[in-house]
Write an enzyme that holds these catalytic residues in place. Structure first.
Site, PDB file in Angstrom:
ATOM      1  N   ASP A 640       0.950  -1.030   0.027  1.00 20.03           N
ATOM      2  CA  ASP A 640       0.088   0.040   0.162  1.00 20.03           C
ATOM      3  C   ASP A 640       0.786   1.216  -0.025  1.00 20.03           C
ATOM      4  O   ASP A 640       2.058   1.153   0.171  1.00 20.03           O
ATOM      5  CB  ASP A 640      -1.052   0.190   1.215  1.00 20.03           C
ATOM      6  N   GLU A 643       2.371   5.133  -4.183  1.00 22.30           N
ATOM      7  CA  GLU A 643       2.081   5.980  -5.296  1.00 22.30           C
ATOM      8  C   GLU A 643       3.358   6.889  -5.724  1.00 22.30           C
ATOM      9  O   GLU A 643       3.673   7.413  -6.816  1.00 22.30           O
ATOM     10  CB  GLU A 643       1.115   7.125  -5.049  1.00 22.30           C
ATOM     11  N   GLU A1416     -71.346 -37.075   0.096  1.00 21.76           N
ATOM     12  CA  GLU A1416     -70.774 -36.544  -1.213  1.00 21.76           C
ATOM     13  C   GLU A1416     -72.047 -35.841  -1.842  1.00 21.76           C
ATOM     14  O   GLU A1416     -71.617 -34.721  -2.665  1.00 21.76           O
ATOM     15  CB  GLU A1416     -70.355 -37.514  -1.978  1.00 21.76           C
TER      16      GLU A1416
END
Length: 1773
Positions: A640, A643, A1416
């Site tokens: 990290d 840069e 029924e």
């Protein structure tokens, strides 16, 4: 030079003049101080005279050098002045733009220039005089003093320089004075006497190239640069733009061979933009490959910085394509036109604007063929395709927040891809330049590069597709590294865990809940004071062993390193070895002197910065990493802050004022100061100035780190993750998108970011899931986790407000797309569509034409890669697809280079899947197979499927047919599933399926028998025979049905009028009148329920009178509805779409909709073939067979179903669940929740048809009691009745009442039977007499006859002896009495029925439940006695007869005449034709009400005939079954279906009703029947059984009920022994089951302590619930007289939670034995029970380490279950 000075002076403002004057006088003052110093030394000169005379002329040169140095000081101060001057220029630009006229501005500038000129001339003259005075003090070294008077005085170099400046300033001053006096504007000379006149082209605004990128342009300033001025009413378009007479001309061109081109360029006379223009340039171009052109523009005479690239330097050239077919050069001004050789299309045209090439400003513009530009970075681009509206993107690596502005971020990527047109042809442009730059995109479309150093080294990459361009790019810069397999799993990190114990808690928490997690990180907080190569010996003391801890469970550990190294010591003032060794080896970046390390500040405080471009630094870095890796084991590295980041501006000393730290032009980088947050630009690296190599810092660190990783991990693949990057980094490392934030923008912007890094050659890319900065909401984090699952690098880094949405508008590209979750094909393409994506949906789609390998997931990839594989084949428009698979061991380096891998290509053409192994250099140790293949988009069902194993047989191949059981087809979704294939990974196979044709889309137009072509065409239908069984020959045309005439939609539903298509006026059944106009109403009752009703608005038709519990108000908020409804027009149809998946769950937009008086038909496509329910019919399988089966409806394999009914209306209710359980809950909420049966009715019940007398029942009772068989309920069938008359006790059963009393006194219960039919041939039969008086019996319509509709059932005539040897019909005719049938719809009938039951209870015999049969209603004659039904004969034999068993005998077969009249409770008269199926339903509620009222307890009613909502009052048994194995099996299906129907209290006659039961079958049925809710042996009256059985074990943990042991098998068939005395009973892990010790009856067993079986799941959890009341009270739930508690087990703790408690003291239970299954193999030695007061009771656990069953007996503690309690258990470990 004159031009440059004039340009500078002409822009000086008054404050600048003052500064200039002060600055010059300061220089004079300094010079005079020098003079005084020299005079002070004059006294010593005489003492040194002899020495001075001996000095050679070299001393004169030294003296000259002294003054030259002094001149350099002056020059340096002038440079500082220039920097300040430029700053002032910018600040005054706005003021100058506000001048009313250019003339006013011009005059002001002339005055300033005159003022400076006038001041500078005397100042310079004074400097010359001062210098001569100074040099006169001492003679030049080496001269004889005697000769000094003879020698002519010579001018020194400084004097000469000052005189030149004096002369120039005099000319300038005179010129400016003249101009000021005459009022003429300044004229820029071109090295000749001619005035430079810009040639301004006539171009579109979008083609202007900015000549003033530094800002502050004005007309005068623009003209001074020789550019064109064209102000506009907007600022985005350049007002000052380049003329065509800037740039370079081609002086010469050479072409050494067909593939190269060289040229010499010369700058055209023109003003300079930023000075120091290079006059002569070299141009070199070569076709390096057929698809790669390189051209380079550089200084013809001086070497300039060029990128040191590890990979590109080794890339060779190999082209067969002449460069002339691609590249054309224009000579004046110089430009390049680059074409695609195939079609001559211009791709990159730099003639748009002139080339600028100065020392610190290089510019090149090019026109592009389209605005489809992707790439450039690293930035946050809010969309993948660039906005070409004058957007400028700076490129220069920087630690900046990715917050959505145009900031330059961590990487440096001057690469873009242009999609030329819709053909897909594309090209890429890569500028190999590492200096700070900016790239402007403009609407032409065009691109302009502005860089401040290096050379212009371009690579143009050609491709037929974007993918091919990217392949060309990575071929150039280095192909991406192969990540380890485990790095594709989920990864977890957080900044500042605080301690290793907190990290471990996180790991354990995730393990406990089963969250897949492969990698755990630690950030810089693991270090000692954030120093590299250290760890915190206090908070992270166990870190060296942490990796081993993770490895035990297949997990990995990654830690972080930053480049900056602290200068401070370690704790306790110990030396910091890494810093000390680095200093010793000179590894740091230095100041401009090349010696002094640059000091800055990062996380650990003051730091130095390794120079990874130096070999000594690389060796130091590798060594430090080796040392640390031996101390702290880990699996990969995260780098990290590279840069490179510095928290100071430049250094602790600041930065010197020079052209490197303050260049003439600074791109629009973040902060605008080029050394902001990094090092000074004049700092030194081995590769050069930081000015040139800044953006290469991360790249060089990656190269060094790769060497370190190789040294530590050797042949292990490992992984690296870097924040800063440069093209080529992907060869060794992955990347994440930096320090994002927890917001909805960042989740969205991460997607184009990752796509861009795919272009840049870093496919291993991801964003911090849930955001790095800020607190994430649950919704945001959930959505981010969903999308993050598809990041190649899937890491949650700090998951610690915004509102999301459930709908998104998405563009569907022009292709076939399939919803991943539903597997359905999208109907939309090449358009924006709204997608409904609730919280649990991702919106994932698969593009047609792809073949995706799959593997079942697991907790880590270490385990998941052991699972078998599958394929998802997504067919495209032409039913083809392709894909590939790479597979290796996942962990070893160079498997590709060594050939240790498997590679497949997959392709599908014409229903043939070719699984071709192209390389088989690896064999997986897990013996992986391809088990399942899913094919999306298969248009029709398959007829068959086969697999050919290529190269496996004696003749080369072996083929096998896939069994039908392994083939599944979902017709609604058009998906084919092939299961159980077992295809070995690494071998070649052909899988072929033959699909059925279009016939399955037909809908039957002639469902009756004896169809013919003539009959078919008579109905307007199509006749076309088919060879496929079941496919209708006669089918509806596509437009058959109704069309929409009016449609209205409201928030709560729709109302639609539809009209029959006049083209097809008749349904083909003349007796059934067609109804032309219909009304359709759709009602949105709730979020998960809707109703659609279709009826005749002109005629009052019968509607079912069953009351439903509908919501009071509809759901008017569409966002709360799970569904969306659409109406189709021709033909009319209703489509219901589940919004969460887009699945059409109902689609009646198919032909065939019919609505006539006596025939209604509607068909619908189904969402899948998984259809359950419909009844009551004996179904052989729970899941319906859709192969043209007709039960209550007709199924077909489309999949679709067709409803056909003979009357009424169409009234549908739909429930969306979404789970099966929720569907049933929604359904029963509508029709009524199931009745709560009496507790005793859950016990075993015994019955028989054919008891001769009460003695037989008594003997049975005594034997059951003596044998100790649990036995709760005794029944009496119609045997107890005298001549089968309801409510009349037979003389042979006179002692039955006293026997019942005895049984009930012993804790048992009694149920007797009642039939509805009441004999009418009796002289003294109160039931009939009172019924007749109350007019309760069904009669004929009054306009035909007022008589009772008589039937015959069980009751006999009086005074007859039945000869049972006669045939049945004769017996019925001779012996059966006339019977009347009560009309139970009427309130008077219910009252009559209640009285008869009460009278029997009070005066004849007590009972606890009622069994109603034959309702029924059943009759032994057809229609009525004599067989002649009165009224309309069509009612008995309608135009269409459903496929009933006795359809040839009419609807009245074995029942009443259809024209019989019944009267509803509201007085409305209806035909039995309409309400026949409701007879049993109408019979049930009066029976239930009477039972509760008469007994005072809830009892139980069991009915044979049912209708939806019968379950509110009764249970049901599956009728008069047979004693056979088949019936045993089907009873399971029947009971599951009745659970769907809302009648959960269901069972079958155990051992069968008809025929004699075989012993073994009855034994097995008794075993099974013990689990019937209604466990009822009715008539113990067959095929041999088996001793083992194959059963499917679902995917879960299952425990053997008898051994308590995990059976260790799941997701497969298992052969299980089934001896006669054994039931294969298993309990699913994750559930808690209450239990009690059994007794002879439930009256006794319910008094026993309550035990619990806690069956733990894989994650060690379980849950359950417990309901308890008095077992027989009425409405105990409604009145709150019950206990409801839940139990939860987790982390070795069982807890109870009381939801409701209100029990009588006699009904309270104490806690008994708790059995915990799956308790583990570590001995549990302690258990504690804690009650709700907090009192703790130690218990003695019994732990079986073999079975892992833990038994804890809490009985003696007498803790009531209706009190809160907790039980914990633990080991000594």
């Amino acid at each position: 030079m004159t031009n440059n000075i004039t340009m500078i002076l002409s822009t000086i403002t008054f404050p600048a003049v003052c500064i200039c004057v002060i600055t010059v006088f300061v220089m004079i003052w300094k010079h005079r101080q020098t003079k005084k110093t020299i005079k002070n030394l004059d006294e010593k000169v005489s003492e040194l005279r002899n020495l001075v005379f001996s000095i050679t002329m070299k001393n004169f040169e030294d003296q000259k050098e002294h003054f030259q140095l002094e001149l350099e000081v002056v020059r340096s101060e002038m440079e500082e002045f220039n920097v300040k001057l430029r700053s002032l220029e910018k600040k005054t630009a706005e003021f100058e733009r506000r001048n009313e006229t250019d003339r006013t501005e011009q005059c002001l500038t002339e005055k300033q220039a005159v003022g400076v000129g006038v001041i500078m001339v005397p100042v310079i003259a004074m400097m010359i005089w001062e210098h001569r005075e100074t040099t006169s003090i001492m003679p030049p070294a080496g001269l004889d003093m005697t000769q000094m008077g003879k020698r002519k005085r010579q001018f020194s170099g400084l004097e000469l320089n000052l005189m030149v400046i004096f002369t120039i300033m005099m000319v300038v001053a005179i010129t400016l004075i003249a101009l000021y006096i005459t009022g003429e504007p300044a004229v820029i000379k071109n090295g000749t006497t001619d005035t430079f006149v810009p040639q301004c082209p006539i171009i579109s605004l979008g083609e202007r190239v900015d000549c003033f990128p530094d800002g502050g342009a004005s007309k005068l300033k623009c003209e001074q640069r020789g550019c064109c001025w064209g102000p506009l009413d907007e600022r985005s378009v350049p007002w000052c733009y380049f003329s065509t007479n800037h740039g370079y001309t081609v002086e010469s061109i050479q072409q050494p061979n067909l593939y190269e081109m060289k040229a010499r360029l010369k700058r055209m006379p023109s003003p300079s933009v930023f000075g120091a223009d290079i006059q002569e340039l070299s141009f070199h171009a070569e076709m390096q490959t057929n698809n790669r052109l390189r051209f380079k523009i550089y200084d013809a005479h001086s070497q300039r910085f060029e990128v040191h690239h590890e990979h590109v330097r080794g890339v060779g050239s190999d082209s067969s394509s002449p460069i002339s077919t691609t590249l054309e050069i224009t000579q004046k001004s110089f430009g390049l036109i680059i074409r695609r050789k195939e079609n001559k299309k211009v791709l990159f045209d730099t003639t748009l604007a002139p080339l600028v090439f100065a020392d610190q400003y290089l510019q090149l513009s090019a026109k592009l063929p389209s605005a489809n530009i992707y790439g450039l970075g690293e930035h946050v681009h809010r969309q993948y395709r660039h906005d070409m509206n004058w957007r400028t993107w700076p490129i220069f690596t920087r630690d900046a927040l990715p917050n959505g502005n145009t900031n330059n971020l961590y990487g440096h990527y001057p690469f873009f891809l242009c999609l030329e047109d819709e053909s897909g042809k594309s090209f890429g442009v890569f500028l190999m330049n590492s200096n700070a730059m900016e790239v402007t995109l403009q609407p032409a479309p065009a691109v302009t590069y502005r860089t401040i150093g290096g050379v212009l080294d371009f690579y143009i990459l050609f491709g037929e597709t974007p993918e091919r361009v990217v392949q060309e790019f990575v071929e150039l810069i280095g192909k991406p590294f192969m990540p380890p397999y485990w790095s594709l799993g989920f990864q977890l990190s957080r900044w500042d865990y605080g301690s290793l114990s907190e990290v471990k808690k996180t790991v354990e928490r995730n393990r406990a809940v089963g969250i897949p997690c492969d990698v755990q990180y630690t950030d810089i907080d693991y270090m000692e004071n954030m120093k590299d190569f250290t760890y915190d010996k206090v908070k992270f003391s166990e870190l060296p062993d942490f990796a081993d801890y993770l490895h035990e469970r297949g997990q990995r550990y990654i830690l972080i390193l930053d480049p900056a190294i602290a200068t401070s010591k370690l704790a306790g003032n110990a030396s910091y070895g890494s810093y000390d060794r680095g200093t010793e080896n000179n590894v740091w970046v230095t100041e401009s002197d090349g010696k002094t390390p640059v000091l800055g500040a990062v996380w650990p405080g003051e730091t130095v910065f390794p120079d990874y471009t130096s070999q000594s630094c690389i060796e130091w870095w590798v060594n430090e990493y080796e040392r640390f890796s031996k101390e702290v084991k880990h699996d990969a590295l995260w780098i990290d802050m590279n840069e490179v980041t510095n928290f100071m501006k430049g250094s602790s000393k600041g930065c010197a004022i020079n052209n490197l730290n303050y260049p003439p032009f600074t791109p629009k980088i973040a902060g605008e100061v080029i050394y902001g947050k990094t090092l000074c630009m004049d700092a030194k690296h081995a590769w050069g100035d930081h000015y040139d190599v800044h953006s290469l810092y991360g790249y060089s660190m990656v190269l060094a780190t790769e060497k370190a990783l190789q040294s530590v991990f050797g042949g292990n693949r490992t992984m690296m993750l870097t924040r800063s990057s440069f093209p080529g980094v992907g060869k060794y490392s992955g990347h994440w998108l930096g320090d994002n934030a927890a917001n909805w923008n960042d989740i969205k912007w991460a997607i184009p970011g990752m796509l861009e890094f795919g272009l840049f050659g870093i496919p291993y890319i991801g964003a911090d899931i849930c955001g790095f900065f800020g607190n994430s909401t649950e919704e945001l984090c959930r959505r981010w986790m969903q999308v993050g699952a598809f990041y190649p690098f899937s890491r949650n880094h700090n998951a610690m407000s915004f509102t999301g949405v459930n709908t998104v508008v998405a563009y569907v590209p022009d292709a076939v797309w399939y919803n991943y979750e539903t597997m359905e094909r999208l109907s939309d393409r090449r358009k924006q569509v709204e997608m409904y994506l609730p919280a649990d949906k991702l919106g994932l789609h698969i593009r047609g034409g792809a073949i995706l390998p799959t593997q079942s997931p697991d907790i880590t990839t270490a385990y998941s890669r052991r699972n078998n594989m599958g394929l998802i084949v997504a067919l495209d428009d032409i039913n083809q697809a392709a894909g590939e698979l790479f597979w290796d061991d996942g962990d070893t380096r160079a498997t590709v280079e060594k050939g240790n891998y498997i590679h497949y290509t997959f392709s599908v053409v014409y229903g043939l899947l070719t699984m071709q192994v192209t390389h088989a250099g690896y064999r997986d140790p897990n013996n992986l197979k391809f088990g399942n293949i899913t094919v999306l988009g298969v248009p029709y069902p398959p007829i068959s499927a086969s697999v050919t194993h290529v190269g496996a047989g004696t003749l080369g191949n072996t083929s096998t047919t896939v069994p039908n059981t392994n083939i599944q087809y979902d017709g609604a979704k058009k998906v084919l599933f092939l299961h159980g294939l077992s295809l070995t990974l690494g071998e070649t196979y052909l899988v072929q399926w033959e699909i059925a044709p279009e016939e399955y889309q037909r809908f039957d137009c002639y469902p009756e028998e004896n169809a013919s072509e003539a009959k078919c065409r008579g109905r307007g239908c199509i006749w076309e025979p088919s060879n496929i069984d079941g496919v209708p020959k006669c089918f509806y045309p596509k437009d058959y049905g109704y069309t929409v005439t009016v449609a209205q939609e409201t928030d709560s539903g729709m109302r639609v009028n539809i009209t029959q298509n006049p083209k097809y006026r008749s349904s083909g059944r003349p007796e059934s009148r067609d109804i032309d106009t219909l009304r359709v109403e759709i009602r949105y009752h709730s979020g998960d329920m809707l109703q659609f009703k279709i009826w005749d608005p002109a005629t009052d038709r019968y509607e079912v009178p069953v009351p439903l519990s509908l919501p009071v108000t509809p759901e008017t908020d569409e966002n709360k509805r799970l569904y969306k409804v659409f109406i189709t027009n021709k033909p009319f149809g209703i489509q219901v779409v589940r919004k969460s998946t887009g699945t059409k769950i109902w689609d009646s937009s198919v032909p065939g909709f019919t609505f006539s008086d006596m025939f209604l038909q509607v068909s619908t496509r189904l969402a899948s073939e998984f259809i359950y329910g419909f009844g009551e019919t004996e179904h052989p399988t729970y899941k319906h067979d859709l192969n043209y089966h007709t039960w209550d409806v007709t199924f077909q394999p489309t999949p679709a179903l067709t409803y056909r009914t003979l009357g009424g209306i169409l009234d549908f209710y739909m429930f969306l669940g979404p789970t099966p359980e929720m569907v049933v809950q929604d359904y029963t909420a509508l029709i009524g929740r199931p009745v709560l049966p009496a507790y005793w009715s859950l016990g075993f019940q015994l019955c028989r048809y054919g008891y001769a007398n009460d003695t037989e029942i008594k003997d049975l009772y005594d034997k059951m009691r003596a044998a100790g068989i649990p036995y709760d309920v005794q029944y009496a069938d119609i045997d107890y009745m005298n001549r089968q008359l309801d409510f009349v006790l037979d003389p042979d059963f006179q002692n039955l009442p006293s026997l019942v009393d005895e049984m009930r006194g012993d804790g048992m219960r009694f149920i007797f039977i009642l039939d509805p039919a009441i004999s009418g041939n009796e002289t003294a039969y109160p039931a009939f007499q009172r019924g007749k008086e109350a007019d309760v019996f069904i009669k004929w319509p009054s306009d035909i006859s007022n008589g009772i509709v008589w039937g015959k059932v069980w009751p006999d005539y009086p005074n007859v002896t039945v000869n049972e040897s006669l045939d049945w019909d004769t017996q019925v005719e001779n012996y059966r009495a006339y019977t009347a049938f009560p009309d139970f719809f009427r309130a008077s009938t219910a009252a009559w029925w209640h009285r008869e039951i009460q009278d029997f209870y009070e005066h004849t015999m007590k009972f606890d439940g009622l069994w109603i049969d034959m309702n029924e209603p059943a009759s032994f004659v057809h229609g009525t006695v004599g067989g002649k039904c009165l009224g309309d004969p069509l009612l008995e034999n309608p135009p269409y007869m459903p496929p009933l068993e006795s359809k040839h005998l009419g609807l009245n077969h074995k029942t009443l005449c259809m024209n019989s009249e019944q009267i509803l409770s509201d007085g409305k008269k209806v035909r039995h034709y309409d309400v026949h199926n409701l007879y049993g339903w109408s019979h049930t509620k009066p029976t239930y009400d009477a039972l509760l009222n008469v007994t005072g307890e809830r009892g139980v009613v069991v009915t044979r005939s049912t209708y939806p909502s019968s379950g509110k009052w009764a249970g049901h048994w599956l009728g008069d079954n047979f004693s056979s194995w088949d019936q045993l099996y089907k009873s399971i299906i029947g009971m599951m279906e009745f659970s769907l129907f809302g009648i959960s209290y269901t069972g079958a006659d155990i051992c069968g009703f008809f025929n004699t039961a075989e012993y073994e079958m009855c034994l097995r049925w008794m075993q099974l029947g013990a689990f019937y809710p209604y466990s009822h042996n009715h008539n113990s009256k067959g095929n041999p059984g088996a001793r083992d059985v194959n059963g499917y074990i679902p995917n879960a943990r299952w425990y053997d009920f008898y051994t308590a042991k995990d059976i260790g098998v799941r997701s497969q068939m298992l052969n299980m022994p089934t001896p006669m005395d054994h039931i294969n009973l298993h309990i699913r892990g994750g559930y808690i089951l209450p239990w009690q010790k059994p007794e002879n009856t439930t009256a006794y067993s319910r008094k026993n302590p309550l035990g619990l079986i806690v069956a733990l799941s894989d994650s060690g959890k379980a849950q359950g619930s417990f309901f308890w009341d008095d077992g027989e009270g009425i409405d105990t739930v409604e009145t709150g007289r019950y206990l409801l508690t839940t139990f939860t087990a987790e982390s070795n703790t069982l807890t109870s939670q009381i939801i409701q408690k209100n029990l009588a003291p006699a009904d309270r239970l104490i806690l008994g034995v708790v059995k915990v299954w799956g308790a583990g193999s570590v001995k549990i030695t302690q258990a504690t029970l804690t009650d709700e007061t907090g009192a703790a009771y130690p218990l003695t656990p019994e732990h079986n380490l073999d079975t892992q069953e833990l038994i804890i007996d809490a009985t003696l503690k007498a803790i009531h279950v209706d009190q809160l309690f907790t039980i914990t258990w633990k080991t000594d470990v």
